[in-house]
Design an enzyme around this catalytic site. Structure first.
Site, PDB file in Angstrom:
ATOM      1  CG  ASP A 110      37.541  28.966  45.424  1.00 15.45           C
ATOM      2  OD1 ASP A 110      37.813  29.873  44.614  1.00 15.45           O
ATOM      3  OD2 ASP A 110      38.086  28.873  46.535  1.00 15.45           O
ATOM      4  CE  LYS A 150      34.777  32.307  49.850  1.00 18.38           C
ATOM      5  NZ  LYS A 150      35.406  33.505  49.281  1.00 18.38           N
ATOM      6  CG  LEU A 206      35.171  18.954  35.921  1.00 19.86           C
ATOM      7  CD1 LEU A 206      36.628  19.046  35.493  1.00 19.86           C
ATOM      8  CD2 LEU A 206      34.965  17.768  36.864  1.00 19.86           C
ATOM      9  CG  MET A 207      34.727  25.314  37.016  1.00 19.57           C
ATOM     10  SD  MET A 207      35.250  26.620  35.876  1.00 19.57           S
ATOM     11  CE  MET A 207      34.977  28.085  36.887  1.00 19.57           C
ATOM     12  NE  ARG A 214      46.069  34.567  49.093  1.00 15.58           N
ATOM     13  CZ  ARG A 214      45.714  35.855  49.063  1.00 15.58           C
ATOM     14  NH1 ARG A 214      46.478  36.783  49.625  1.00 15.58           N
ATOM     15  NH2 ARG A 214      44.600  36.220  48.469  1.00 15.58           N
ATOM     16  CG  ASP A 235      36.788  29.380  49.770  1.00 12.85           C
ATOM     17  OD1 ASP A 235      36.920  29.155  50.989  1.00 12.85           O
ATOM     18  OD2 ASP A 235      37.254  30.381  49.201  1.00 12.85           O
ATOM     19  CG  ASP A 291      37.524  33.740  52.089  1.00  8.93           C
ATOM     20  OD1 ASP A 291      37.502  32.638  51.502  1.00  8.93           O
ATOM     21  OD2 ASP A 291      36.856  34.719  51.712  1.00  8.93           O
TER      22      ASP A 291
END
Length: 486
Positions: free
Chosen positions: A270, A259, A168-169, A333, A252, A329
């Site tokens: 991410d 970034k 998946l990553m 959270r 991301d 970025d």
């Protein structure tokens, strides 16, 4: 093919010390294996191999690999079981050599710990090559002998769980979008009658008043998904569950706080938090672990657009707290804030979240261990003891009030999404931010940014996305299922 282990010699004569499987094979070939090894020079060092051809008609190629010291156990300095790590490494190296010879099947010496041997074989052979025309030959590892078949199968299941997270990553972000991620996990869980999967659309997220999550998602054309998994393995379906929460940013870019372009492609991973916790639940279901687990994964992209969060914007989380978005970025959270609030609906026995949250975590620990921030020593002990067995280590980090002050001293809102001293203690201020959305007495936050990928640090994983610490989460859940603590 056949992979056999040999221990480092403890005597000066340098005679090979085989495992019991190695001894049996050597007897089968009338001592030729031992004789050939002694002719090949000095004794085999840990992780080094020798290949022999034509010794036996059933095994045209035999790889002998160094296991290091016999009876190597828990290394207090390294915080892991060195014997198990040696077996994983040795078996992985041996299986890859068989793969290089294009032999489709390999039997593996259990080396005294069939679970560790299976993990080494299945993890060591895995490679993401879905989109390549030229693929490495598929090699099927099997246990040599039948004495430890149950432990071998357990190891295969653990390793396949981590490989699912790696898959998946590693997959490109246009292949694993929020909806495709959710559908892939749903498909993996379809065969289990005690699992329910809910793929929640944007309209549901809106009714839940998850304003922080939605503020990140609105910057992308890809609609967000809130994935909710209920695994009911406990004796009673109403027993308090373990709740896993995973950050699921499928790409991301950093948003308006863009970034640097160099290395940005790695941000397809991410969603590593969501990948590891969902894969851990798939594994728990396959192992039929006797406990209830709920998995929560807020899934979206973080992109710069005319609708994206702007630095300085204020958004409202599910629990009513306002958040000043000083850096777009620092978006993970924001997703987790709402998901953690929602996690409190389930009378959880413990809440554990995982996230590729901060570059600061990578700076602090590198790829040696996952950083753990927790308000519960009981929870920490279980995670730590699980990680010693898996070799996928954890290290406790501080949740001091010192860091809380740096995120709550905020000019426009209740809390800022970055610490007021910018980069200082970045992993710690991120954890302090999450703590503002937690009231549960047993909560742990795993920052997995440093262990997201593997270059060459873990010898039984190839280069690429690591899927860590999936096996530690599974082992932790297994330990929790045996624990009587309420």
């Amino acid at each position: 093919g056949l992979v056999l282990g040999v221990y480092s010699s403890e005597k000066d004569d340098g005679a090979a010390q085989f495992t019991s499987a190695g001894d049996a094979f050597d007897r089968l070939v009338s001592g030729k294996l031992r004789a050939l090894l002694s002719l090949c020079g000095p004794p085999l060092k840990k992780g080094k191999t020798r290949i022999f051809h034509g010794l036996h008609q059933d095994f045209p190629s035999v790889v002998v690999v160094g296991l290091g010291k016999k009876n190597a156990g828990i290394n207090e300095q390294e915080n892991w079981n060195e014997g198990k790590e040696n077996i994983r490494t040795a078996v992985a190296v041996g299986c890859r050599q068989i793969q290089d010879l294009e032999i489709p099947c390999v039997e593996v010496d259990p080396c005294g710990d069939a679970q560790a041997a299976a993990e080494g074989a299945v993890l060591g052979l895995h490679e993401y090559n879905e989109l390549k025309q030229k693929k490495k030959p598929v090699v099927t590892p099997q246990l040599h002998g039948s004495a430890e078949s149950e432990a071998w199968q357990k190891g295969v299941t653990y390793a396949e769980g981590q490989n699912l997270a790696r898959y998946l990553m590693e997959a490109p972000a246009n292949y694993i979008t929020p909806i495709k991620f959710a559908e892939h996990i749903e498909q993996k869980l379809r065969t289990f009658s005690n699992v329910k999967v809910h793929i929640r659309p944007e309209s549901w997220i809106t009714t839940q008043e998850m304003g922080a999550f939605l503020s990140v998602a609105k910057g992308s054309a890809e609609p967000p998904i809130f994935l909710e998994i209920h695994y009911l393995g406990g004796a009673n379906t109403d027993d308090s569950p373990l709740v896993f929460v995973g950050k699921g940013v499928t790409f991301d870019s950093g948003g308006i706080s863009l970034k640097p372009s160099s290395g940005m492609d790695a941000m397809r991973a991410d969603m590593g938090g969501a990948a590891t916790v969902c894969s851990a639940i798939v594994t728990a279901a396959a192992l039929n672990l006797p406990l209830n687990i709920i998995g929560l994964a807020p899934l979206c992209e973080n992109m710069p657009s005319g609708k994206a969060n702007k630095p300085g914007d204020v958004v409202r989380a599910k629990n009513g707290k306002t958040i000043q978005v000083d850096n777009t970025d620092a978006e993970g959270r924001l997703l987790l804030a709402d998901a953690l609030c929602y996690a409190h609906n389930f009378n959880a026995r413990a809440i554990v979240n995982a996230a590729t949250l901060t570059g600061a975590m990578d700076v602090a620990l590198g790829s040696a261990a996952t950083g753990v921030f927790t308000n519960s020593s009981w929870l920490w002990t279980h995670l730590y003891e699980a990680s010693i067995l898996t070799g996928d280590r954890v290290w406790r980090m501080p949740l001091f009030e010192h860091y809380t002050k740096q995120v709550t001293d905020c000019p426009l809102a209740d809390v800022s999404n970055i610490g007021k001293y910018s980069r200082a203690g970045g992993a710690c201020t991120a954890a302090a931010f999450l703590k503002e959305f937690v009231t549960a007495s047993h909560w742990a936050h795993l920052d997995i940014a440093g262990v997201m990928s593997n270059k060459d640090e873990v010898p039984y994983l190839r280069k690429g996305m690591a899927g860590r610490p999936t096996r530690t989460l599974v082992e932790f859940a297994a330990r929790l299922s045996q624990d009587t603590h309420k």
